[in-house]
Design a protein around this motif. Sequence first.
Motif: not given
Length: 906
Positions: A722-745
């Motif tokens: 994530f670019r600076p400022g794009n990541a969540p400032t506070s998260s209920y899932l702090p252990e998340t290392t990989v997130c998913r998004y809908k696309d073929y990449r």
Amino acid sequence: VPSPLFQGGVLVTDQSPLLSSRAGCWASGPQDGQSSCQFFSDGRRKVDYVLVFYQRKQISVRGGDRLHRLSGGLGCVELEADPVEGEMVLIREEFEARLLEAGLEMERDTEVRDQPACVFTRLHVPWQVLSREAEFLKIKVPTKKVSPPPLYSRVCVCVFNITSKDTFFDNATRSRIVSLSFRMFLSLCFSLTQYSLLHDEWARYGAFYKYQPVDLIRKYFGEKIGLYFAWLGVYTQLLIPASMVGIIVFCYGCYTVDMDVPSLEMCDKQQNFTMCPLCDGVCDYWHLSTACGTARASHLFDNPATVFFAIFMSLWVATFLEHWKRRQISLNHSWDLTGLEEEEDHPRPKYETVLLQKRQMMRNKEKKNEKKKKKKKIETGVEKLTWRDRLPGYLINISSILFMFGLTFSAVFGVIVYRIVVSALMAMSPDPETKSNVRVTVTATAVIINLVVILILDEIYGAVAVWLTELEIPRTESNFEQHLILKAFLLKFMNAYAPILYVAFFKGRFAGRPGDYVYVFNDYRMEECAPGGCLIELCIQLSIIMVGKQLIQNNVFEIGIPKLKKLIRAWKGKGISLEEREEQRARPPQQWNLDYTLVPFEGLTPEYMEMIIQFGFVSLFVASFPLAPLFALLNNVIEIRLDAKKFVTELRRPDAVQAKDIGIWYNILSGMGKFSVIINAFVISFTSDFIPRLVYQYMYSQTGTMHGFIDHTLSHFNVSNFRPGNAPTSSYLPETTVCRYKDYREPPWSAEAYQFSKTYWAVLAARLAFVILFQNLVMFLSLLVAWVIPDVPKNISEQLKREKTLLVDVFLREEKEKFHLLQSLFSSKDQPSQGHPDTAHFRTLPLGLSQGLGQPPGGEGGESRARCRAASFSQFTRQMSMSPSNNAGRQMSMSPSNDATRHTAV
């Protein structure tokens, strides 16, 4: 001479004859069941037309010889001494004098008021004028002996079925005769019987289940309006099967929603797909199972039956067009329009005025340059306006239309910004319920804003289209109408469909990916489609705009605006003096006074336009909303009766215009039908998940089923990228290392991280292939439907052939009877000294001609043949006049018949 004081032969000054109308006449009249407003004061002559002119100044009554001749001794209405007003009176008197010279009869109101008022002049068209103009205009009328109606001729009056001269020409025909012959826009006095039938059988909401009396509509309003309601009836009738199929498709989606594997996988909390944040900074990671409702709702409209329904609707459009062509030809036959020739339109007053100004400018230019001027050359050289004269109007048209397009796109872009900003603000809310309803709230409010903008811009674009068409200076009314229709359709098409096109083909396609998003104004991220796809949002957008536009613009406006105008007129009427009120109470107003307060008829363009836009909703994006035909059907059932009530009770009666078809509207419908094939192909390919599902099932699924489809369509993103400022400032899932998004990449651990994968290109190729296959298949099936369904019904084609044969036989019989009459006439006057009495006469005729008329050579009698040779009465007279055996007296006795017999030549 063309003058700005005239508009199509009708004065538009303060004493100008204007269009009057009808609403209904309920008073008892001088004849049995007849209304008093339908006759002159003598109770015998029928009121065919009503002229209206304004008078603003105080008036005086003075009788005169010329006025006695004009109005039957009722007196003359003259203004006080004023040069300008006096000139207007002279113009009006000249106008009325020309009507009298044409054979019309007049009667004017005896009532003269001191307040500003309207003066009504009633006109009666005698039988001699009607028959003369009917013959000139080649109007078809019924005969006694044969069903195909020939052209009317005063010479052969005995052939036609004339039971009453007052009713032989119906009201619409009488109106058309005067409007075409005398170039006046006048309103035909109504028929009480026809009005009552239309009001009871057609213009009632309780008669919604009945067929429309199209023949009666045509007789009362003319062929052009009759064709509109016939087209609307055919369109509404064919919406019934489309609605039934749409309901079946929707029910199929409801039945299979619990068996749809992708929806079940999205709703399965055990899958535990952690999705990337929907906005920067304040938005947290979220689980895909929270979008379960959206996925299930999307399946209702995005299922395999949708493809079938899209193909079905494309074929439905072709069937509708072919069915209307057959219906139109049937109406042309029953309304005697099969041989109708296009009548030459009279130039518009504005065109003649501009042309006159151009001629005057050329004369002034010649005088200034002191050149030789030839008056005849100057007058005949400027016969029409050229493209150079219209060039400023064309430039303004192009620039204005481009500006309107920009305004439409700006409105769409403004709503996009609204959605982005409101989504970000609601995501910052600490209320969890507000966060969970962000997408639904933003979508619903944005669509409502779009609807309001569309309704406002529609009214603006309608007025702008009229203004732009006036700048082009069209020569005739038909040219003006065609240019106006094209401009209004182009502007309103873009206005109505631009928000839908954005959702269907642009939303979510330029949003970027996590770590590399596209921003608006460098602060707001471009919006993305819902996890279930953009098809459900397209369905919401289409349904709200379609239903809202029909409910508000087509129904509320049509009912509310005329009522509001009536209230305004009633409010203005309260300003009259007390004496005037007492006078009105003592003497109730005549029907023409009441009719004059009705709303003027502004043409069929608004009526057609709203139905054409609805046709676009039904055909263009029907793959995303199968219930669109059902809502269109419900609207049209009300729309038919609403329009009927408006035409019968709210509007002034329009001029009867003869037409063979619906004109340019059919071309627009045909073009939209072809365009709908392309739109539906791209909606199925790129907006829905139909193609990705097929590709996965037959190329990537190990079991040949849809299990694992959701995981296949979701790409991986390393949150550390994530670019600076794009990541969540506070998260209920702090252990998340990989997130998913809908696309073929490609995944982040690949050598080509975050680049389009091979699956993306495979799906893209399949989508393009489906577009090509769908278009060619549907086009081929549409051509097949058009080829299978003949344009002319079989019974009509056979009837036309039979009528031609009968018509020829009738005229041949008439010719034979005339020949026998002449034979007996000459035999009684000139008896030969030797031989048969008819021998001398037959020597004046050619051998072939006498044989063709049923007489054997040599003058001997014999039975006539069943089919004799066609010959006209004028041929007999020419042969006799050239024969040396005929004396001068015989030639003189035959000469008066020459002109008359030419009309009956076969």
